[in-house]
Scaffold this motif. Structure first.
Motif, PDB file in Angstrom:
ATOM      1  N   UNK A 218      15.384   3.409   7.234  1.00  0.00           N
ATOM      2  CA  UNK A 218      13.950   3.130   7.294  1.00  0.00           C
ATOM      3  C   UNK A 218      13.097   4.355   7.577  1.00  0.00           C
ATOM      4  N   UNK A 219      13.698   5.403   8.139  1.00  0.00           N
ATOM      5  CA  UNK A 219      12.849   6.572   8.429  1.00  0.00           C
ATOM      6  C   UNK A 219      12.383   7.186   7.122  1.00  0.00           C
ATOM      7  N   UNK A 220      11.166   7.700   7.161  1.00  0.00           N
ATOM      8  CA  UNK A 220      10.563   8.193   5.931  1.00  0.00           C
ATOM      9  C   UNK A 220      10.031   9.602   6.145  1.00  0.00           C
ATOM     10  N   UNK A 221      10.861  10.583   5.825  1.00  0.00           N
ATOM     11  CA  UNK A 221      10.428  11.961   6.059  1.00  0.00           C
ATOM     12  C   UNK A 221       9.362  12.381   5.056  1.00  0.00           C
ATOM     13  N   UNK A 222       9.229  11.634   3.971  1.00  0.00           N
ATOM     14  CA  UNK A 222       8.156  11.930   3.021  1.00  0.00           C
ATOM     15  C   UNK A 222       6.800  11.813   3.697  1.00  0.00           C
ATOM     16  N   UNK A 223       6.699  10.871   4.623  1.00  0.00           N
ATOM     17  CA  UNK A 223       5.433  10.696   5.328  1.00  0.00           C
ATOM     18  C   UNK A 223       5.229  11.797   6.357  1.00  0.00           C
ATOM     19  N   UNK A 224       6.294  12.128   7.069  1.00  0.00           N
ATOM     20  CA  UNK A 224       6.136  13.150   8.096  1.00  0.00           C
ATOM     21  C   UNK A 224       5.801  14.508   7.510  1.00  0.00           C
ATOM     22  N   UNK A 263       5.502  -0.592   7.513  1.00  0.00           N
ATOM     23  CA  UNK A 263       4.510  -1.632   7.811  1.00  0.00           C
ATOM     24  C   UNK A 263       3.096  -1.255   7.357  1.00  0.00           C
ATOM     25  N   UNK A 264       2.687   0.001   7.671  1.00  0.00           N
ATOM     26  CA  UNK A 264       1.286   0.351   7.432  1.00  0.00           C
ATOM     27  C   UNK A 264       1.088   1.222   6.202  1.00  0.00           C
ATOM     28  N   UNK A 265       1.964   2.200   6.013  1.00  0.00           N
ATOM     29  CA  UNK A 265       1.781   3.068   4.842  1.00  0.00           C
ATOM     30  C   UNK A 265       2.458   2.472   3.615  1.00  0.00           C
ATOM     31  N   UNK A 266       3.527   1.717   3.822  1.00  0.00           N
ATOM     32  CA  UNK A 266       4.320   1.174   2.727  1.00  0.00           C
ATOM     33  C   UNK A 266       3.508   0.506   1.636  1.00  0.00           C
ATOM     34  N   UNK A 267       2.745  -0.535   1.978  1.00  0.00           N
ATOM     35  CA  UNK A 267       1.998  -1.238   0.932  1.00  0.00           C
ATOM     36  C   UNK A 267       1.041  -0.314   0.182  1.00  0.00           C
ATOM     37  N   UNK A 268       0.472   0.669   0.890  1.00  0.00           N
ATOM     38  CA  UNK A 268      -0.460   1.582   0.228  1.00  0.00           C
ATOM     39  C   UNK A 268       0.262   2.566  -0.677  1.00  0.00           C
ATOM     40  N   UNK A 269       1.469   2.933  -0.292  1.00  0.00           N
ATOM     41  CA  UNK A 269       2.259   3.794  -1.175  1.00  0.00           C
ATOM     42  C   UNK A 269       2.674   3.008  -2.413  1.00  0.00           C
ATOM     43  N   UNK A 270       3.011   1.741  -2.211  1.00  0.00           N
ATOM     44  CA  UNK A 270       3.434   0.903  -3.335  1.00  0.00           C
ATOM     45  C   UNK A 270       2.237   0.460  -4.174  1.00  0.00           C
TER      46      UNK A 270
END
Ligand code: SF4
Ligand code: SF4
Lengths: 428, 221
Positions: A218-224, A263-270
């Motif tokens: 679940x960790x997303x280094x793309x966001x970090x 939860x928060x960035x996921x839907x916006x990325x999708x």
């Protein structure tokens, strides 16, 4: 303009939006945000003032989105964005910001500085100014599926262990279940207790759940790091698995940044709202508690305190659940002076802990958490994020503090009421 | 001398003031337009339903310091409150100002006694001096500050001090001092949209966006 710089500049132009413009327009240079940031308070170095970390983005905003700035650029008076500027700012943007959002709570004009740091990272990453450690983590996530290079066989090995220890089955790739459980690399590698705890809790609660062999991380280094394309790819893996398996809820692991990512960035990325719910494990546990499916017995009397992971509390809205859950199993919980939405960050979030260059500064910033823990006087620290936990353990060791760090989910699992079984768990 | 001062006063009150007001209104509208035209992406992440926070809440709540913050930077908070409230009281409740406002928009309201306005003015001037000293003394503020910050301070201080001197018939001839006072107000109006003083308008947007973001996530910011 070099090609790298051009890419970075374009990325920064791309992220400009009305909130960012309103924030830069409103800053009065009062310096209060510095008082909220442990990288400043513990180092005393003014360059760690939150709003100062945004200078490259501020310049792009000024010359691209204001009339005055456009005119000044025309006559060559606007401060330029250069390769040197971005290189100089890289340590400020990555090493000295955990995206904890504490400054965003304090700024009198309402600037959400953490939001802007996250956006600035898009330009830094695009121009090749992201730190090595994070670049590597992102590459591994894309190529292998996890930032720490954890592959499915490693998870399988852990599953075998858990099954042996608990005598229960860990379901894999089961369709139509209530929960799809995600983990973070850190949990798979360093805290195998987490999976065992969940297996026992879900069994007791009679909840149906599964892991997905193609979406366990679940960790997303793309966001970090600030690379939305990579972030999107990582998120879509989970979305595809959840939709293929038709689960009701995707359960984010304790890891706070993983929660923010899905939860928060996921839907916006999708680019769309998901057909399933996304909940943090603490939210799920609290719901199970409320419906009577999660029951514990006994009460630990040793004094404990709770460290709020920033992305779960301040940036994620999960503040009360961990407290209610902790009250279930511990009778002497002492709060730190500033907690919940105003907690102090451990210093390792937002990719800081994956960034070796940041290590000395991270340990310095930890002095704030150290002082908070000391003020409570307790020797047991509970938290709900594997990344916080590693950072806390390193910091405690660095400062020679004798404090035990526990994960909340495991603590709950340890106190499960053995008299109820999965069969009557729901009804009794 | 007196005739020139009178001419200046008449120009400042008439043409000068209209001009300055027009520039301020146009400029501020432009700034707000610049901000809003950038837009904001739709948030696909479902917001928490039972949130204690919201944009509107933060617009107001940000006026108060969080527990512990005031002690960390007392001059910023205390000085900041005194000069903001002071400026507001003097601008809005000094009888000659009410007269001037009535001449423009036709509305009026009761003013505060001059003795009160006088005290408030002194407090405001002192607070402004204090925050300027703090800007030089505090290393964070010093680093953040550039020409724009001192300029903004200067054009805020000027109307206050000239107004005070005019009222007490100090230093210069009253007519000339009053003309200078009004001109300094016009300078402030003109600079409003092009300095950090724009925050008088944009902070409402900033606070709203901040509160909305946090509110969606279930936090009162
Ligand atoms: S607290 Fe807000 S207004 Fe003050 S310097 Fe920081 S960003 Fe600017
Ligand atoms: S988000 Fe946290 S770490 Fe980053 S600048 Fe703000 S207070 Fe500092």
């Amino acid at each position: 303009m070099s090609a790298n710089l051009q890419r970075g500049y374009n990325a920064l132009k791309e992220v400009l939006d009305a909130p960012i413009a309103s924030y830069f327009s409103s800053c009065v240079h009062c310096g209060l945000c510095a008082e909220a940031c442990m990288f400043y308070t513990e180092s005393g170095n003014p360059k760690y003032t939150p709003i100062h970390k945004l200078e490259p983005l501020r310049r792009v905003w000024f010359q691209e989105a204001t009339l005055a700035g456009k005119l000044m650029r025309l006559v060559g008076l606007a401060k330029p964005v250069t390769d040197e500027l971005l290189a100089e700012w890289s340590p400020l943007v990555y090493d000295s910001c955990s995206l904890c959002g504490r400054c965003s709570m304090v700024c009198p004009v309402g600037n959400d500085i953490a939001y802007m740091v996250r956006k600035l990272r898009e330009g830094m990453a695009a121009s090749g100014n992201a730190p090595e450690g994070l670049v590597g983590a992102s590459k591994r996530t894309v190529a292998i599926g996890s930032p720490m290079g954890v592959k499915w066989p490693a998870v399988q090995a852990q599953i075998r262990h858990v099954q042996k220890d608990t005598g229960l089955t860990v379901p894999v790739d089961q369709a139509g279940v209530e929960y799809l459980v995600l983990m973070s690399s850190m949990e798979i590698m360093n805290y195998p207790e987490y999976l065992a705890a969940l297996t026992r809790i879900f069994h007791k609660a009679g909840a149906s759940w599964t892991l997905a062999s193609d979406a366990f991380e679940a960790t997303n280094s793309g966001i970090q790091i600030g690379a939305s394309d990579i972030a999107r790819e990582i998120v879509m893996r989970i979305v595809n698995a959840a939709e293929r398996l038709q689960v009701g809820t995707v359960v984010s692991p304790e890891c706070g940044h993983a929660f923010t990512a899905i939860r928060w960035e996921g839907p916006n990325l999708a680019g769309r709202t998901f057909g399933f719910k996304v909940k943090h494990i603490l939210e799920v546990l609290d719901e199970l508690r409320r419906s009577g499916r999660l029951r514990t017995k006994g009460n630990k009397s040793i004094p404990m305190t709770y460290h709020d992971p920033c992305q779960i509390a301040r940036r994620g809205g999960v503040v009360d659940q961990p407290r209610t859950l902790l009250q279930m199993v511990a009778s002497d919980v002492k709060e730190m002076d500033e907690h919940g939405a105003m907690n102090w960050c451990c210093g390792g979030g937002g990719g800081v802990s994956a960034n070796e260059r940041a290590e000395p500064l991270k340990l310095k910033a930890f002095a704030r958490k150290k002082a908070q823990i000391e003020q409570t006087g307790v020797k047991t620290l509970v938290t709900a994020c594997a990344n916080c936990r590693i950072t806390l353990e390193e910091g405690l060791e660095h400062y020679g503090m004798n404090i035990t760090v526990l994960g909340l989910t495991e603590l709950i699992a340890e106190s499960l009421d053995d008299e109820t079984t999965s069969a009557d768990g729901g009804a009794a | 001398m007196n005739a020139t001062a009178m001419d200046l006063l008449i120009w400042a009150r008439g043409t000068g003031f209209s001009l300055a007001l027009a520039i301020a209104l146009f400029g501020l509208t432009l700034r707000v337009f610049e901000i809003l035209s950038l837009g904001r992406k739709h948030d696909f992440a479902p917001a928490r339903e039972d949130s204690p926070g919201s944009g509107l809440r933060t617009v107001f709540s940000r006026s108060l310091p969080l527990p512990g913050m005031a002690q960390k930077s007392p001059i910023t908070y205390f000085g900041g409150y005194v000069f903001h409230v002071g400026l507001l009281l003097v601008i809005v409740f000094f009888v000659p100002h009410i007269e001037a406002i009535r001449a423009v928009i036709g509305l009026s309201w009761p003013g505060l006694p001059t003795a009160v306005i006088d005290m408030v003015s002194v407090a405001t001037l002192l607070a402004l001096v204090a925050v300027l000293f703090d800007r030089r003394r505090n290393k964070v503020k010093r680093m953040l500050s550039g020409f724009g910050d001192y300029f903004a301070w200067g054009i805020t201080f000027l109307p206050m001090v000239t107004g005070y001197l005019a009222f007490h018939h100090l230093v210069l001839d009253y007519t000339l001092m009053l003309a200078i006072h009004i001109l300094s107000v016009e300078l402030l109006l003109i600079a409003l949209p092009f300095t950090k003083l724009t925050h008088v308008v944009t902070l409402f947007l900033a606070r709203w966006y901040n509160g909305d973001w946090f509110g969606r996530r279930g936090i009162a910011s």
